[in-house]
Write a protein that holds these residues in place. Structure first.
Motif, PDB file in Angstrom:
ATOM      1  N   PRO A 101       9.435   1.771  -5.306  1.00  0.00           N
ATOM      2  CA  PRO A 101       9.915   3.031  -4.717  1.00  0.00           C
ATOM      3  C   PRO A 101      10.751   3.793  -5.738  1.00  0.00           C
ATOM      4  O   PRO A 101      11.182   3.231  -6.744  1.00  0.00           O
ATOM      5  CB  PRO A 101      10.791   2.547  -3.560  1.00  0.00           C
ATOM      6  CG  PRO A 101      11.348   1.247  -4.066  1.00  0.00           C
ATOM      7  CD  PRO A 101      10.227   0.611  -4.857  1.00  0.00           C
ATOM      8  N   LYS A 102      10.982   5.052  -5.461  1.00  0.00           N
ATOM      9  CA  LYS A 102      11.876   5.812  -6.341  1.00  0.00           C
ATOM     10  C   LYS A 102      13.327   5.362  -6.144  1.00  0.00           C
ATOM     11  O   LYS A 102      14.098   5.280  -7.100  1.00  0.00           O
ATOM     12  CB  LYS A 102      11.732   7.314  -6.067  1.00  0.00           C
ATOM     13  CG  LYS A 102      10.352   7.864  -6.425  1.00  0.00           C
ATOM     14  CD  LYS A 102      10.255   9.348  -6.122  1.00  0.00           C
ATOM     15  CE  LYS A 102       8.908   9.917  -6.551  1.00  0.00           C
ATOM     16  NZ  LYS A 102       7.786   9.369  -5.770  1.00  0.00           N
ATOM     17  N   LYS A 103      13.680   5.079  -4.881  1.00  0.00           N
ATOM     18  CA  LYS A 103      15.045   4.667  -4.564  1.00  0.00           C
ATOM     19  C   LYS A 103      15.017   3.536  -3.541  1.00  0.00           C
ATOM     20  O   LYS A 103      14.074   3.414  -2.757  1.00  0.00           O
ATOM     21  CB  LYS A 103      15.862   5.839  -3.991  1.00  0.00           C
ATOM     22  CG  LYS A 103      16.020   7.012  -4.948  1.00  0.00           C
ATOM     23  CD  LYS A 103      16.807   8.137  -4.285  1.00  0.00           C
ATOM     24  CE  LYS A 103      16.949   9.326  -5.236  1.00  0.00           C
ATOM     25  NZ  LYS A 103      17.726  10.430  -4.607  1.00  0.00           N
ATOM     26  N   GLU A 144       0.825  -1.213   0.000  1.00  0.00           N
ATOM     27  CA  GLU A 144       0.000   0.000   0.000  1.00  0.00           C
ATOM     28  C   GLU A 144       0.860   1.264   0.000  1.00  0.00           C
ATOM     29  O   GLU A 144       0.372   2.355  -0.288  1.00  0.00           O
ATOM     30  CB  GLU A 144      -0.961   0.013   1.183  1.00  0.00           C
ATOM     31  CG  GLU A 144      -0.318   0.250   2.532  1.00  0.00           C
ATOM     32  CD  GLU A 144      -1.336   0.350   3.661  1.00  0.00           C
ATOM     33  OE1 GLU A 144      -1.771   1.483   3.942  1.00  0.00           O
ATOM     34  OE2 GLU A 144      -1.687  -0.686   4.241  1.00  0.00           O
ATOM     35  N   TYR A 145       2.138   1.119   0.307  1.00  0.00           N
ATOM     36  CA  TYR A 145       3.054   2.264   0.300  1.00  0.00           C
ATOM     37  C   TYR A 145       3.819   2.346  -1.018  1.00  0.00           C
ATOM     38  O   TYR A 145       4.900   2.925  -1.096  1.00  0.00           O
ATOM     39  CB  TYR A 145       4.010   2.175   1.489  1.00  0.00           C
ATOM     40  CG  TYR A 145       3.271   2.091   2.801  1.00  0.00           C
ATOM     41  CD1 TYR A 145       2.567   3.184   3.308  1.00  0.00           C
ATOM     42  CD2 TYR A 145       3.223   0.896   3.526  1.00  0.00           C
ATOM     43  CE1 TYR A 145       1.844   3.098   4.490  1.00  0.00           C
ATOM     44  CE2 TYR A 145       2.514   0.804   4.711  1.00  0.00           C
ATOM     45  CZ  TYR A 145       1.829   1.909   5.187  1.00  0.00           C
ATOM     46  OH  TYR A 145       1.123   1.814   6.355  1.00  0.00           O
ATOM     47  N   GLN A 146       3.234   1.766  -2.045  1.00  0.00           N
ATOM     48  CA  GLN A 146       3.827   1.772  -3.376  1.00  0.00           C
ATOM     49  C   GLN A 146       4.181   3.193  -3.817  1.00  0.00           C
ATOM     50  O   GLN A 146       3.413   4.128  -3.607  1.00  0.00           O
ATOM     51  CB  GLN A 146       2.831   1.144  -4.361  1.00  0.00           C
ATOM     52  CG  GLN A 146       3.416   0.803  -5.717  1.00  0.00           C
ATOM     53  CD  GLN A 146       2.387   0.101  -6.587  1.00  0.00           C
ATOM     54  OE1 GLN A 146       1.742   0.727  -7.422  1.00  0.00           O
ATOM     55  NE2 GLN A 146       2.208  -1.194  -6.393  1.00  0.00           N
ATOM     56  N   GLY A 147       5.362   3.338  -4.406  1.00  0.00           N
ATOM     57  CA  GLY A 147       5.787   4.628  -4.936  1.00  0.00           C
ATOM     58  C   GLY A 147       6.471   5.532  -3.935  1.00  0.00           C
ATOM     59  O   GLY A 147       6.777   6.688  -4.244  1.00  0.00           O
ATOM     60  N   ILE A 148       6.732   5.024  -2.721  1.00  0.00           N
ATOM     61  CA  ILE A 148       7.383   5.845  -1.706  1.00  0.00           C
ATOM     62  C   ILE A 148       8.771   6.280  -2.177  1.00  0.00           C
ATOM     63  O   ILE A 148       9.382   5.639  -3.027  1.00  0.00           O
ATOM     64  CB  ILE A 148       7.454   5.089  -0.354  1.00  0.00           C
ATOM     65  CG1 ILE A 148       7.727   6.068   0.800  1.00  0.00           C
ATOM     66  CG2 ILE A 148       8.509   3.972  -0.400  1.00  0.00           C
ATOM     67  CD1 ILE A 148       7.212   5.620   2.135  1.00  0.00           C
ATOM     68  N   GLU A 149       9.266   7.365  -1.606  1.00  0.00           N
ATOM     69  CA  GLU A 149      10.534   7.921  -2.084  1.00  0.00           C
ATOM     70  C   GLU A 149      11.708   6.973  -1.863  1.00  0.00           C
ATOM     71  O   GLU A 149      12.540   6.777  -2.754  1.00  0.00           O
ATOM     72  CB  GLU A 149      10.809   9.259  -1.392  1.00  0.00           C
ATOM     73  CG  GLU A 149      12.028   9.975  -1.956  1.00  0.00           C
ATOM     74  CD  GLU A 149      12.105  11.436  -1.529  1.00  0.00           C
ATOM     75  OE1 GLU A 149      13.212  11.989  -1.601  1.00  0.00           O
ATOM     76  OE2 GLU A 149      11.078  12.012  -1.133  1.00  0.00           O
ATOM     77  N   LEU A 150      11.797   6.384  -0.658  1.00  0.00           N
ATOM     78  CA  LEU A 150      12.934   5.514  -0.356  1.00  0.00           C
ATOM     79  C   LEU A 150      12.455   4.280   0.389  1.00  0.00           C
ATOM     80  O   LEU A 150      11.739   4.377   1.387  1.00  0.00           O
ATOM     81  CB  LEU A 150      13.969   6.258   0.499  1.00  0.00           C
ATOM     82  CG  LEU A 150      15.214   5.456   0.903  1.00  0.00           C
ATOM     83  CD1 LEU A 150      16.107   5.186  -0.307  1.00  0.00           C
ATOM     84  CD2 LEU A 150      16.005   6.178   1.987  1.00  0.00           C
ATOM     85  N   LEU A 151      12.892   3.121  -0.074  1.00  0.00           N
ATOM     86  CA  LEU A 151      12.638   1.851   0.598  1.00  0.00           C
ATOM     87  C   LEU A 151      13.937   1.328   1.192  1.00  0.00           C
ATOM     88  O   LEU A 151      14.953   1.247   0.494  1.00  0.00           O
ATOM     89  CB  LEU A 151      12.091   0.827  -0.410  1.00  0.00           C
ATOM     90  CG  LEU A 151      12.026  -0.638   0.052  1.00  0.00           C
ATOM     91  CD1 LEU A 151      11.048  -0.799   1.218  1.00  0.00           C
ATOM     92  CD2 LEU A 151      11.647  -1.549  -1.123  1.00  0.00           C
TER      93      LEU A 151
END
Length: 220
Positions: A174-176, A144-151
């Motif tokens: 994530p982006k990164k 559900e946290y798809q697309g977060i800036e940093l994983l």
């Protein structure tokens, strides 16, 4: 900008507006002597995510607290264990908490299954709405946290292989990605695996940050 420095395995130091927040100073971090408790003498706050010794090293935690007088934030299982060792803590298990300039969204997460070992209580985090720290979990609910800036992504572990790990990263998009949980492997092996992950994630435009030396950092 939030600065994140890695000190072997899953030990991470977050810095923002002069506040230093340390995550999981476990035994792998201190095993070879390149990182010492004295290096964390100025931390303000410490989060311990679960009771496993690679995330919780009580002896070194006591040294860090004696030097820094930092407040420990953790869940009930860890809290009970460290209290027996004479350490105090503030309970963080689920919901939104404020620690200095940090907004911590605490999420109960399930540790990946382990051989002949009980599953610990474990707390994951969203930090300042930018960083997902699932700790040692790859639960589907975290997508559900798809697309977060940093994983913060486990990259090698006895409870997972690279296909499972990469698949989890692919789902989250994530982006990164900042790799963690690699403190038991030799440097040449870590480098080869990180390069492999970097090639894989580059195919879908995800930046896999290759970070190797204790204290190396990024900003988000």
């Amino acid at each position: 900008m939030m600065k994140i420095s890695k000190y072997i395995h899953s030990c991470l130091l977050f810095e923002l507006e002069g506040h230093k927040l340390l995550f999981d100073p476990g035994n792998f971090t201190f095993a070879d002597g390149s990182v010492t408790p004295e290096m964390f003498a100025e931390v303000d706050s410490i989060v311990v995510t679960h009771i496993h010794p690679d995330h919780l090293d009580i002896d070194n935690l006591k040294q860090i607290v004696s030097l820094s007088h930092a407040t420990i934030y953790t869940n009930m299982e860890v809290g009970t264990a460290i209290q027996k060792a004479g350490l105090h803590y503030s309970l963080i298990e689920e919901g939104i908490y404020t620690v200095g300039p940090f907004k911590l969204q605490a999420i109960p997460v399930r540790h990946e299954p382990l051989l002949d070992s009980p599953i610990p209580q474990m707390t994951g985090f969203i930090i300042n709405d930018k960083v997902l720290h699932p700790v040692d979990s790859m639960e589907d609910k975290l997508t559900e946290y798809q697309g977060i800036e940093l994983l913060l992504l486990v990259t090698m572990a006895p409870f997972a292989n690279e296909l499972r790990i990469a698949g989890f990263g692919d789902k989250l998009k994530p982006k990164k990605i900042l790799p963690v949980h690699d403190g038991f492997a030799k440097p040449f092996f870590v480098k080869s695996r990180f390069q492999n992950y970097a090639r894989h994630f580059a195919k879908t435009g995800i930046e896999f940050i290759e970070i190797y030396e204790p204290g190396d950092s990024i900003t988000v």
